[in-house]
Scaffold this motif. Structure first.
Motif, PDB file in Angstrom:
ATOM      1  N   CYS A 140      31.837  28.163  31.030  1.00 31.61           N
ATOM      2  CA  CYS A 140      30.082  27.892  30.555  1.00 31.61           C
ATOM      3  C   CYS A 140      30.279  26.814  29.993  1.00 31.61           C
ATOM      4  CB  CYS A 140      30.060  29.518  29.369  1.00 31.61           C
ATOM      5  SG  CYS A 140      29.218  30.767  30.493  1.00 31.61           S
ATOM      6  N   LYS A 141      31.375  25.892  29.927  1.00 31.20           N
ATOM      7  CA  LYS A 141      31.741  25.185  29.107  1.00 31.20           C
ATOM      8  C   LYS A 141      30.605  24.011  29.333  1.00 31.20           C
ATOM      9  CE  LYS A 141      32.955  22.174  33.226  1.00 31.20           C
ATOM     10  NZ  LYS A 141      34.249  21.902  34.312  1.00 31.20           N
ATOM     11  N   ALA A 142      30.702  23.458  27.988  1.00 34.52           N
ATOM     12  CA  ALA A 142      29.151  22.445  27.803  1.00 34.52           C
ATOM     13  C   ALA A 142      29.623  20.747  27.702  1.00 34.52           C
ATOM     14  CB  ALA A 142      29.157  22.439  26.521  1.00 34.52           C
ATOM     15  N   TYR A 143      30.641  20.659  28.248  1.00 32.64           N
ATOM     16  CA  TYR A 143      30.443  18.825  28.331  1.00 32.64           C
ATOM     17  C   TYR A 143      31.471  18.776  29.918  1.00 32.64           C
ATOM     18  CZ  TYR A 143      30.585  18.290  23.432  1.00 32.64           C
ATOM     19  OH  TYR A 143      29.539  17.938  22.310  1.00 32.64           O
ATOM     20  N   ASP A 144      31.415  17.508  30.706  1.00 38.68           N
ATOM     21  CA  ASP A 144      32.029  17.424  31.684  1.00 38.68           C
ATOM     22  C   ASP A 144      32.704  16.726  31.619  1.00 38.68           C
ATOM     23  OD1 ASP A 144      31.398  15.943  34.465  1.00 38.68           O
ATOM     24  OD2 ASP A 144      31.930  13.946  33.475  1.00 38.68           O
ATOM     25  N   GLU A 145      34.289  17.190  32.506  1.00 35.65           N
ATOM     26  CA  GLU A 145      35.285  16.627  32.041  1.00 35.65           C
ATOM     27  C   GLU A 145      35.204  15.308  31.932  1.00 35.65           C
ATOM     28  OE1 GLU A 145      37.774  19.150  34.245  1.00 35.65           O
ATOM     29  OE2 GLU A 145      37.556  20.847  33.728  1.00 35.65           O
ATOM     30  N   LEU A 146      35.088  14.763  32.831  1.00 35.89           N
ATOM     31  CA  LEU A 146      35.439  13.217  33.598  1.00 35.89           C
ATOM     32  C   LEU A 146      34.482  12.498  32.540  1.00 35.89           C
ATOM     33  CD1 LEU A 146      34.932  12.798  37.594  1.00 35.89           C
ATOM     34  CD2 LEU A 146      37.113  12.135  35.942  1.00 35.89           C
ATOM     35  N   THR A 147      33.611  12.168  32.074  1.00 35.20           N
ATOM     36  CA  THR A 147      32.360  11.444  31.261  1.00 35.20           C
ATOM     37  C   THR A 147      32.545  11.656  30.007  1.00 35.20           C
ATOM     38  OG1 THR A 147      30.591  12.488  31.737  1.00 35.20           O
ATOM     39  CG2 THR A 147      30.881  11.091  33.255  1.00 35.20           C
ATOM     40  N   GLY A 148      32.733  13.128  29.199  1.00 35.17           N
ATOM     41  CA  GLY A 148      32.770  13.823  28.095  1.00 35.17           C
ATOM     42  C   GLY A 148      30.993  13.885  27.604  1.00 35.17           C
ATOM     43  N   PHE A 149      30.185  13.258  28.163  1.00 33.37           N
ATOM     44  CA  PHE A 149      28.996  14.200  28.349  1.00 33.37           C
ATOM     45  C   PHE A 149      28.548  15.138  28.296  1.00 33.37           C
ATOM     46  CE2 PHE A 149      27.424   9.986  30.802  1.00 33.37           C
ATOM     47  CZ  PHE A 149      27.853   8.977  29.964  1.00 33.37           C
ATOM     48  N   ASN A 196      36.676   7.733  40.606  1.00 32.16           N
ATOM     49  CA  ASN A 196      36.979   8.833  39.295  1.00 32.16           C
ATOM     50  C   ASN A 196      37.512   8.477  37.999  1.00 32.16           C
ATOM     51  OD1 ASN A 196      36.320  11.759  40.555  1.00 32.16           O
ATOM     52  ND2 ASN A 196      38.124  12.235  40.617  1.00 32.16           N
ATOM     53  N   LYS A 197      38.751   6.883  38.496  1.00 26.97           N
ATOM     54  CA  LYS A 197      38.982   6.791  36.894  1.00 26.97           C
ATOM     55  C   LYS A 197      37.621   5.766  36.326  1.00 26.97           C
ATOM     56  CE  LYS A 197      43.479   5.697  37.828  1.00 26.97           C
ATOM     57  NZ  LYS A 197      44.579   5.157  38.599  1.00 26.97           N
ATOM     58  N   LEU A 198      37.494   5.384  37.077  1.00 26.97           N
ATOM     59  CA  LEU A 198      35.866   4.363  36.897  1.00 26.97           C
ATOM     60  C   LEU A 198      34.646   5.182  35.906  1.00 26.97           C
ATOM     61  CD1 LEU A 198      34.238   1.830  37.049  1.00 26.97           C
ATOM     62  CD2 LEU A 198      32.836   2.147  39.247  1.00 26.97           C
ATOM     63  N   ILE A 199      34.756   6.383  36.657  1.00 27.69           N
ATOM     64  CA  ILE A 199      33.586   7.151  35.894  1.00 27.69           C
ATOM     65  C   ILE A 199      33.712   7.612  34.696  1.00 27.69           C
ATOM     66  CG2 ILE A 199      32.366   9.074  35.933  1.00 27.69           C
ATOM     67  CD1 ILE A 199      32.539   9.517  39.540  1.00 27.69           C
ATOM     68  N   ARG A 200      35.240   7.874  34.339  1.00 27.19           N
ATOM     69  CA  ARG A 200      35.965   8.641  33.479  1.00 27.19           C
ATOM     70  C   ARG A 200      35.841   7.264  32.330  1.00 27.19           C
ATOM     71  NH1 ARG A 200      40.766   9.801  35.327  1.00 27.19           N
ATOM     72  NH2 ARG A 200      39.528  11.987  35.464  1.00 27.19           N
ATOM     73  N   TYR A 201      35.972   5.998  33.021  1.00 26.72           N
ATOM     74  CA  TYR A 201      35.550   4.289  32.166  1.00 26.72           C
ATOM     75  C   TYR A 201      34.891   4.344  31.873  1.00 26.72           C
ATOM     76  CZ  TYR A 201      35.850  -0.075  30.421  1.00 26.72           C
ATOM     77  OH  TYR A 201      35.457  -1.319  29.948  1.00 26.72           O
ATOM     78  N   TYR A 202      33.282   4.579  32.240  1.00 23.22           N
ATOM     79  CA  TYR A 202      32.216   4.754  31.911  1.00 23.22           C
ATOM     80  C   TYR A 202      31.950   5.270  31.176  1.00 23.22           C
ATOM     81  CZ  TYR A 202      30.656   1.060  36.054  1.00 23.22           C
ATOM     82  OH  TYR A 202      30.795   0.056  36.679  1.00 23.22           O
ATOM     83  N   LYS A 252      34.249  -5.285  37.069  1.00 23.63           N
ATOM     84  CA  LYS A 252      34.406  -6.067  37.942  1.00 23.63           C
ATOM     85  C   LYS A 252      35.011  -5.756  39.239  1.00 23.63           C
ATOM     86  CE  LYS A 252      32.489  -9.999  36.166  1.00 23.63           C
ATOM     87  NZ  LYS A 252      30.849  -9.976  36.249  1.00 23.63           N
ATOM     88  N   PHE A 253      34.658  -5.749  40.265  1.00 23.12           N
ATOM     89  CA  PHE A 253      35.106  -5.207  41.743  1.00 23.12           C
ATOM     90  C   PHE A 253      35.433  -7.045  42.509  1.00 23.12           C
ATOM     91  CE2 PHE A 253      34.556  -0.950  40.572  1.00 23.12           C
ATOM     92  CZ  PHE A 253      35.690  -0.513  40.773  1.00 23.12           C
ATOM     93  N   ASN A 254      36.461  -7.233  43.436  1.00 19.89           N
ATOM     94  CA  ASN A 254      36.218  -8.191  44.128  1.00 19.89           C
ATOM     95  C   ASN A 254      35.623  -7.819  45.655  1.00 19.89           C
ATOM     96  OD1 ASN A 254      39.183  -9.110  43.073  1.00 19.89           O
ATOM     97  ND2 ASN A 254      40.193  -8.172  44.268  1.00 19.89           N
ATOM     98  N   GLY A 255      35.469  -8.742  45.896  1.00 24.40           N
ATOM     99  CA  GLY A 255      33.910  -8.210  46.794  1.00 24.40           C
ATOM    100  C   GLY A 255      32.967  -8.835  46.192  1.00 24.40           C
ATOM    101  N   PRO A 256      31.377  -7.901  47.448  1.00 22.55           N
ATOM    102  CA  PRO A 256      30.320  -7.977  46.890  1.00 22.55           C
ATOM    103  C   PRO A 256      29.939  -6.452  46.368  1.00 22.55           C
ATOM    104  CG  PRO A 256      30.301  -8.065  49.022  1.00 22.55           C
ATOM    105  CD  PRO A 256      31.796  -8.698  49.048  1.00 22.55           C
ATOM    106  N   LEU A 257      30.777  -5.700  46.489  1.00 18.80           N
ATOM    107  CA  LEU A 257      30.290  -4.251  46.565  1.00 18.80           C
ATOM    108  C   LEU A 257      30.622  -4.298  44.409  1.00 18.80           C
ATOM    109  CD1 LEU A 257      29.225  -1.648  47.062  1.00 18.80           C
ATOM    110  CD2 LEU A 257      31.931  -1.365  47.975  1.00 18.80           C
TER     111      LEU A 257
END
Length: 299
Positions: A140-149, A196-202, A252-257
């Motif tokens: 029943c937790k209230a927060y998302d573990e990765l984002t803290g949202f 996961n690191k990217l989502i956590r950073y966001y 920013k990532f290397n390349g078009p993606l």
């Protein structure tokens, strides 16, 4: 299984010669029983007798013993090894479910032949109840573990609170629907750990960009919402456009993606949206789709 409690003297002479049951087992501080070669109980100490009198259940494990799913999960976690649940009734007529870890020791006679089984009941009720309670709290937790949202289950409650504030003080708030394009492709290209690191950073980045009075929510993997309190549509649009620019410069990532932030915003209207949060969300989604489509058309 039958329960045939024999006198200590008969136990000592017929079943286990030379073994003084009273001396060996009566002072043992846990429920204890002895089964004969047929599987019938022939001895119980006082603790085991009290347990037997407190329930209508069979106190020993049956060959087809079935445990609830929550206990199976608990056992799988390695925290405990519960193999028996007994429904008891206290002297005050209060029902209680007790969790036991029952261990058995094989008994042999003087000739080395199987002569019975010693059954020891370890009461794990308090530990099991605490672990189950903790597990329920985590579910029943209230927060998302990765984002803290906040999780989506909190949205309606907070939206209602802000709507009441708007009604009382004549202010407004905005709801933002946003996501990051290419997250799935980034995960496929760079791996789940990098994603996961990217989502956590966001999560950290956005939590720092908003006021303490604003609320961020994670509905699904790449489905996010925000409630910007005391904020009209124009101010919310300006704020999110600045955030979109700054977040694209920070990651920013290397390349078009590249991960791209898309968003849509709706402003709360007391006549249309009061007690109708789905409409408020749908309008933000509609603006989100329009903005995303417009961005694609530019290429």
């Amino acid at each position: 299984m039958q329960i045939k409690i024999f006198e200590d003297e008969r136990l000592n002479t017929e079943f286990f010669p030379g073994l003084n049951f009273v001396k060996v087992f009566s002072s043992y501080n846990k429920p204890l029983a002895v089964k004969d070669i047929k599987g019938d109980i022939i001895y119980m100490n006082e603790q085991a007798k009290a347990l037997r009198l407190s329930t209508n259940d069979d106190i020993c494990i049956s060959f087809n013993e079935e445990l609830p799913e929550e206990i199976k999960k608990l056992n799988t976690s390695g925290l405990l090894s519960i193999n028996k649940i007994i429904n008891t009734i206290s002297v005050n007529k209060i029902p209680q479910k007790k969790y036991f870890q029952i261990e058995t020791i094989t008994l042999f006679n003087n000739f080395g032949l199987f002569n019975g089984t010693l059954v020891i009941f370890f009461d794990m009720t308090k530990i099991a109840e605490n672990i189950i309670k903790l597990s329920e709290m985590n579910n029943c937790k209230a927060y998302d573990e990765l984002t803290g949202f906040l999780l989506k289950e909190q949205f309606d409650e907070i939206a209602e609170k802000e709507a009441e504030r708007c009604k009382r003080y004549g202010v407004t708030f905005s709801v933002v629907c946003f996501s990051f394009e290419n997250l799935v492709l980034i995960g496929q290209s760079y791996g789940q750990e990098k994603l996961n690191k990217l989502i956590r950073y966001y999560g950290m980045f956005l939590n720092q960009k908003f006021r303490k009075t604003d609320y961020l929510f994670k509905f699904n993997f790449n489905d996010f919402y925000a409630i910007l309190t005391h904020t009209g549509l124009d101010v919310a649009l300006t704020k999110f456009e600045k955030i979109k620019k700054s977040i694209s410069e920070a990651v920013k990532f290397n390349g078009p993606l590249q991960p791209v932030l898309y968003y849509g915003i709706s402003e709360f209207d007391i006549k249309r949206h009061f007690k109708n949060w789905n409409l408020l969300i749908d309008e933000a989604k509609l603006e989100f789709e329009k903005n995303k489509t417009f961005s694609f058309k530019k290429f």
